[in-house]
Write an enzyme that holds these catalytic residues in place. Structure first.
Site, short mmCIF file in Angstrom:
data_model
loop_
_atom_site.label_atom_id
_atom_site.label_comp_id
_atom_site.label_asym_id
_atom_site.label_seq_id
_atom_site.Cartn_x
_atom_site.Cartn_y
_atom_site.Cartn_z
CB SER A 279 26.55 -10.24 6.68
OG SER A 279 25.42 -10.00 5.87
CG ASP B 15 24.97 -16.68 2.05
OD1 ASP B 15 23.78 -16.30 2.09
OD2 ASP B 15 25.89 -16.05 2.61
CG HIS C 114 23.79 -14.66 5.27
ND1 HIS C 114 24.72 -14.24 4.36
CD2 HIS C 114 23.59 -13.60 6.10
CE1 HIS C 114 25.07 -12.99 4.60
NE2 HIS C 114 24.39 -12.57 5.66
#
Length: 299
Positions: free
Chosen positions: A126, A252, A280
């Site tokens: 991320s 995601d 995610h």
């Protein structure tokens, strides 16, 4: 299922002093083995890399390093920097961002200096993927290989969140421990992997222990400001020569898979692994596949 989650307040972790901040870190594995640096995401702690996940990486023959970014976990909180103006940042005014992704990458390089590591395999998730990308761009001689997980290039036309996922990031800070935990569990349900859902027990235990370790909502806001204020990395990524692996969940909702595809397209010779059912997060069921892919890329 027994799952190691987090250490609590007062945990005894070493600290690296670099770039004007102190970074809490932990290591696992043989210090003489090739170093593998794990960089986590927005508001995340080093413990968001699950212990068993790091043990799987160490079993491949790596000296695994995980750490808290500035403004997260037990690392320095830059509270004197104040509260960034997120609407202004979204409008293009970058003046309220106290630092950029490049500064977070410099922190990571400084941690390697502290540990006496000249080159490391770097894995980021991320925001951590963005930091790992920037570290590879700014310090190419320090990165033996790059793995960017559920991340994007900084090109605002790709990797865009779904509205419900964006609402998770934009949620205001909660007033009590119970509200924070409940909000974290609810947010994890929104952005997590639909094909590999975590149990309520696991999500609650993780959120509670993370809150007890350190709760820094304004630090998370400053990290988000760094994302908004930092430039698109696409052109710079075209100069990357390190072996690169891009992993992204096809489901995601927070950073759309187009962000991963754009990252892989930008880095010459990179490998793209997209995983159906992954959102995610890092589902336990996928740890063997992900760690094996990281080891192959590093080799």
């Amino acid at each position: 299922m027994n799952v190691h989650v987090y250490a609590g307040k007062g945990e005894n972790v070493p600290v690296a002093r670099t770039n004007g901040v102190e970074l809490a870190y932990e290591t696992l594995g043989d210090p003489a083995a090739p170093a593998l640096l794990l960089v986590m995401g927005l508001g995340a702690h080093l413990t968001d890399w699950p212990l068993e996940f790091t043990e799987q990486l160490a079993a491949y023959g790596f000296h695994v390093i995980r750490f808290d970014n500035r403004d997260a976990g037990l690392s320095t909180a830059l509270d004197d920097s104040g509260v960034p103006d997120i609407p202004a940042l979204m409008g293009g005014d970058r003046s309220s961002a106290p630092y950029l992704i490049a500064d977070l990458a410099a922190d990571a390089a400084g941690l390697l200096d502290t540990l006496g590591v000249q080159r490391a395999h770097v894995v980021g998730a991320s925001l951590g993927g963005m930091i790992a990308q920037q570290l590879t761009i700014d310090y190419p001689d320090r990165v033996a290989s790059l793995c960017s997980i559920m991340s994007t290039t900084g090109d605002l036309s790709v990797g865009r969140p779904r509205p419900e996922a964006a609402a998770v990031i934009g949620r205001p800070p909660s007033a009590s421990r119970e509200e924070v935990i409940a909000g974290s569990v609810a947010g994890s349900r929104v952005i997590g992997s639909p094909g590999f859902p975590a149990t309520e027990e696991y999500l609650t235990a993780r959120a509670a222990a993370k809150y007890d370790r350190a709760y820094r909502p304004l630090g998370t806001l400053r990290q988000y400001a760094a994302v908004l204020a930092s430039p698109d990395r696409t052109q710079a990524l075209r100069r990357v020569t390190a072996p690169a692996l891009v992993i992204h969940g096809e489901d995601d909702p927070l950073i759309d898979v187009s962000g991963g595809r754009a990252t892989a397209a930008a880095i010459p010779g990179s490998t793209l692994l997209t995983i159906p059912g992954m959102g995610h997060d890092l589902p336990r069921e996928l740890w063997p596949r992900i760690t094996a892919a990281i080891a192959r890329n590093a080799a």
